[in-house]
Design a protein around this motif. Structure first.
Motif, PDB file in Angstrom:
ATOM      1  N   PRO A   1      33.190  37.723  43.600  1.00 13.84           N
ATOM      2  CA  PRO A   1      32.949  39.117  43.949  1.00 13.84           C
ATOM      3  C   PRO A   1      34.086  40.030  43.506  1.00 13.84           C
ATOM      4  O   PRO A   1      35.172  39.564  43.169  1.00 13.84           O
ATOM      5  N   SER A   2      33.824  41.320  43.526  1.00  6.92           N
ATOM      6  CA  SER A   2      34.803  42.312  43.124  1.00  6.92           C
ATOM      7  C   SER A   2      36.086  42.151  43.940  1.00  6.92           C
ATOM      8  O   SER A   2      36.048  41.999  45.152  1.00  6.92           O
ATOM      9  N   GLY A   3      37.212  42.161  43.251  1.00  6.13           N
ATOM     10  CA  GLY A   3      38.496  42.102  43.931  1.00  6.13           C
ATOM     11  C   GLY A   3      38.995  40.698  44.231  1.00  6.13           C
ATOM     12  O   GLY A   3      40.049  40.533  44.849  1.00  6.13           O
ATOM     13  N   CYS A   4      38.282  39.666  43.785  1.00  2.86           N
ATOM     14  CA  CYS A   4      38.686  38.295  44.141  1.00  2.86           C
ATOM     15  C   CYS A   4      39.821  37.774  43.266  1.00  2.86           C
ATOM     16  O   CYS A   4      40.375  36.716  43.526  1.00  2.86           O
ATOM     17  N   GLY A   5      40.157  38.514  42.199  1.00  6.03           N
ATOM     18  CA  GLY A   5      41.312  38.101  41.392  1.00  6.03           C
ATOM     19  C   GLY A   5      40.966  37.599  39.993  1.00  6.03           C
ATOM     20  O   GLY A   5      41.806  37.026  39.314  1.00  6.03           O
ATOM     21  N   LYS A   6      39.752  37.856  39.529  1.00  8.52           N
ATOM     22  CA  LYS A   6      39.328  37.354  38.208  1.00  8.52           C
ATOM     23  C   LYS A   6      40.137  37.998  37.087  1.00  8.52           C
ATOM     24  O   LYS A   6      40.698  37.314  36.240  1.00  8.52           O
ATOM     25  N   THR A   7      40.169  39.334  37.075  1.00  9.86           N
ATOM     26  CA  THR A   7      40.906  40.040  36.020  1.00  9.86           C
ATOM     27  C   THR A   7      42.382  39.670  36.067  1.00  9.86           C
ATOM     28  O   THR A   7      43.013  39.444  35.030  1.00  9.86           O
ATOM     29  N   THR A   8      42.932  39.579  37.254  1.00  6.01           N
ATOM     30  CA  THR A   8      44.344  39.221  37.392  1.00  6.01           C
ATOM     31  C   THR A   8      44.605  37.847  36.776  1.00  6.01           C
ATOM     32  O   THR A   8      45.588  37.653  36.050  1.00  6.01           O
ATOM     33  N   THR A   9      43.721  36.888  37.045  1.00  4.90           N
ATOM     34  CA  THR A   9      43.869  35.548  36.466  1.00  4.90           C
ATOM     35  C   THR A   9      43.839  35.622  34.940  1.00  4.90           C
ATOM     36  O   THR A   9      44.682  35.032  34.251  1.00  4.90           O
TER      37      THR A   9
ATOM     38  N   PHE B   1      38.646  43.440  26.810  1.00  2.00           N
ATOM     39  CA  PHE B   1      38.879  43.923  28.161  1.00  2.00           C
ATOM     40  C   PHE B   1      37.604  44.396  28.852  1.00  2.00           C
ATOM     41  O   PHE B   1      36.586  44.633  28.217  1.00  2.00           O
ATOM     42  N   GLN B   2      37.745  44.545  30.181  1.00  2.00           N
ATOM     43  CA  GLN B   2      36.633  44.966  31.031  1.00  2.00           C
ATOM     44  C   GLN B   2      36.044  46.283  30.531  1.00  2.00           C
ATOM     45  O   GLN B   2      34.849  46.448  30.441  1.00  2.00           O
ATOM     46  N   LYS B   3      36.929  47.243  30.217  1.00  2.00           N
ATOM     47  CA  LYS B   3      36.455  48.476  29.592  1.00  2.00           C
ATOM     48  C   LYS B   3      36.890  48.418  28.141  1.00  2.00           C
ATOM     49  O   LYS B   3      38.064  48.555  27.842  1.00  2.00           O
TER      50      LYS B   3
HETATM   51  N1  LIG Z   1      48.323  46.526  39.193  1.00  2.00           N
HETATM   52  C1  LIG Z   1      47.884  46.325  40.443  1.00  2.00           C
HETATM   53  N2  LIG Z   1      48.559  46.857  41.495  1.00  2.00           N
HETATM   54  C2  LIG Z   1      48.134  46.647  42.762  1.00  2.00           C
HETATM   55  N3  LIG Z   1      47.049  45.943  43.094  1.00  2.00           N
HETATM   56  C3  LIG Z   1      46.340  45.395  42.096  1.00  2.00           C
HETATM   57  C4  LIG Z   1      46.703  45.571  40.725  1.00  2.00           C
HETATM   58  N4  LIG Z   1      45.801  44.900  39.955  1.00  2.00           N
HETATM   59  C5  LIG Z   1      44.918  44.360  40.811  1.00  2.00           C
HETATM   60  N5  LIG Z   1      45.226  44.647  42.091  1.00  2.00           N
HETATM   61  C6  LIG Z   1      44.480  44.200  43.287  1.00  2.00           C
HETATM   62  O1  LIG Z   1      44.321  42.783  43.187  1.00  2.00           O
HETATM   63  C7  LIG Z   1      43.061  42.384  43.680  1.00  2.00           C
HETATM   64  C8  LIG Z   1      42.352  41.580  42.607  1.00  2.00           C
HETATM   65  O2  LIG Z   1      42.064  42.430  41.528  1.00  2.00           O
HETATM   66  P1  LIG Z   1      41.308  41.953  40.215  1.00  2.00           P
HETATM   67  O3  LIG Z   1      41.282  43.105  39.307  1.00  2.00           O
HETATM   68  O4  LIG Z   1      41.915  40.690  39.737  1.00  2.00           O
HETATM   69  O5  LIG Z   1      39.861  41.657  40.800  1.00  2.00           O
HETATM   70  P2  LIG Z   1      38.501  41.275  40.041  1.00  2.00           P
HETATM   71  O6  LIG Z   1      38.080  39.965  40.597  1.00  2.00           O
HETATM   72  O7  LIG Z   1      38.694  41.363  38.582  1.00  2.00           O
HETATM   73  O8  LIG Z   1      37.492  42.395  40.541  1.00  2.00           O
HETATM   74  P3  LIG Z   1      36.335  43.232  39.752  1.00  2.00           P
HETATM   75  O9  LIG Z   1      35.132  42.324  39.741  1.00  2.00           O
HETATM   76  O10 LIG Z   1      36.123  44.413  40.623  1.00  2.00           O
HETATM   77  O11 LIG Z   1      36.842  43.559  38.389  1.00  2.00           O
HETATM   78  C9  LIG Z   1      42.334  43.650  44.073  1.00  2.00           C
HETATM   79  O12 LIG Z   1      42.459  43.809  45.467  1.00  2.00           O
HETATM   80  C10 LIG Z   1      43.086  44.736  43.335  1.00  2.00           C
HETATM   81  O13 LIG Z   1      43.033  45.962  44.044  1.00  2.00           O
END
Ligand SMILES: Nc1ncnc2c1ncn2[C@@H]1O[C@H](COP(=O)(O)OP(=O)(O)OP(=O)(O)O)[C@@H](O)[C@H]1O
Ligand SMILES: [Mg+2]
Length: 358
Positions: free
Chosen positions: A39-47, A83-85
């Motif tokens: 789900p949104s915000g679970c950390g996928k993009t960060t990984t 990238f996502q966008k």
């Molecule tokens: N640069 C940043 N500074 C602070 N918080 C961040 C930053 N990047 C991500 N986060 C937070 O880390 C968490 C995970 O974000 P991430 O972008 O990895 O989620 P995601 O799984 O890719 O979600 P989505 O499906 O919405 O793209 C979120 O709560 C987000 O707000």
């Protein structure tokens, strides 16, 4: 067994006070298609950004081909990111967009022209070199973004929801094209999506994430047919998840009725979670069912009917069937033993988030 191409070892990532990834470990084999799903915000993009080198982890290592690349900048890594966008340069022609990375690397004009032709052919946009970005549809722009990544011949392509902005039909077409590209190019794909259907269609391995943890990792079939916990079962498709009592091996009681199943080793008289997919419920005559209920909703979905059957305990079962039963009809619920999936109940709230059931 060959060593994994990419190995994430005990990665943690904090933003301010928030722990976004918590001790995440993940191995990716060469030439595989691995999808991070959650789900949104679970950390996928960060990984993905940590793999790409755009973000550094607070703890843990990123290993690539046996080498520690945790501190290596993105341009030194053998991978490319979509990238996502998607960020195409709107004022440049398509050819210049695709050539961008190659020009930075000082490649010859002949080499670059060749590569542009090749990449455009791969993404089925032959002859588009001199069109402007503005003149392209969303799907075409997305394909240019992919072409731009491919010409750099990365070992790994990181794709962050690359099809998110497209409509359903185009998305499906692009899914097939990406699978074809992966097979033709023999590169490793790490793909991010929150769309479970997309993950099931495209991946060799799906990594289901929630709140910075990996909930389950496996083939699409494993994830779909044998979810390890209620989160995965719920996220990966529509499911009936109900309380059950494991009476003994291969027999589970649901709402007072005894269902034969194939699961063993859950003990005797143990509370469990039971998952039954909507398409695995057979509606039969009331007297032939294990449970009886009344049809309370009916929608025609094209391929099948979607019905809701309410049983006396008040639970509304979601049923998908090509047979239609009208609202108000009394029906029996039958489920084949191997279509019943038994899961341990999480021992605590905390464990529920973590998804550790062992
Ligand atoms: N640069 C940043 N500074 C602070 N918080 C961040 C930053 N990047 C991500 N986060 C937070 O880390 C968490 C995970 O974000 P991430 O972008 O990895 O989620 P995601 O799984 O890719 O979600 P989505 O499906 O919405 O793209 C979120 O709560 C987000 O707000
Ligand atoms: Mg994201």
């Amino acid at each position: 067994m060959s060593q994994p191409l990419i190995d994430l070892q005990h990665i943690s990532k904090r933003f301010d006070d928030t722990l976004v990834l918590d001790d995440l470990s993940l191995s990716v084999k060469e030439n595989s298609f691995v999808t991070l799903l959650g789900p949104s915000g679970c950390g996928k993009t960060t990984t993905l950004r940590i793999i790409g080198g755009f973000e550094s982890p607070n703890t843990g290592k990123v290993i690539f081909g046996g080498e520690d690349i945790t501190k290596l900048p993105p341009n030194k890594r053998q991978l490319n990111t979509v990238f996502q966008k998607y960020a195409l340069f709107p004022h440049m022609s398509i050819a210049d967009n695709i050539a961008f990375g190659l020009k930075i690397k000082n490649k010859s004009k002949a080499y670059i022209d060749d590569k542009i032709k090749y990449a455009l052919k791969l993404v089925n946009l032959n002859g588009f070199e001199h069109r402007s970005i503005d003149s392209l549809s969303g799907g075409q722009q997305q394909r240019i973004a992919i072409a731009r990544a491919i010409v750099n011949e990365p070992k790994v392509l990181l794709l962050d929801e690359p099809l998110g902005a497209l409509d359903l039909k185009l998305r499906q077409d692009m899914q097939y094209e990406l699978i074809r590209l992966k097979n033709e190019l023999g590169i490793t794909f790490i793909y991010v999506t929150h769309d479970q259907e997309e993950a099931l269609t495209m991946s060799d391995t799906i990594v289901v994430m929630n709140q910075g943890y990996i909930q389950q990792m496996g083939s699409p079939e494993q994830i779909y047919n044998e979810p390890e916990n209620a989160f995965v079962a719920d996220f990966i498709g529509e499911s009936n998840i109900v309380d059950g009592l494991m009476i003994h091996d291969e027999l589970v009681e649901i709402f007072g009725a005894k269902f034969a199943c194939v699961d063993k080793g859950f003990g005797t008289n143990q509370p469990v979670d039971v998952v039954i997919r909507p398409e695995d419920i057979d509606l039969v005559k009331p007297e032939e069912g294990t449970l009886q209920g009344i049809v309370t909703h009916l929608i025609f979905k094209g391929v099948h009917y979607e019905m809701e059957v309410t049983t006396p305990d008040g639970y509304e079962w979601l049923v998908h069937s090509t047979d239609m039963f009208p609202v108000g009809e009394k029906v029996g619920i039958h489920v084949d033993p191997f279509d019943i999936q038994i899961m341990n109940k999480p021992a605590s709230e905390d464990e529920e988030a973590v998804g550790v059931n062992e």
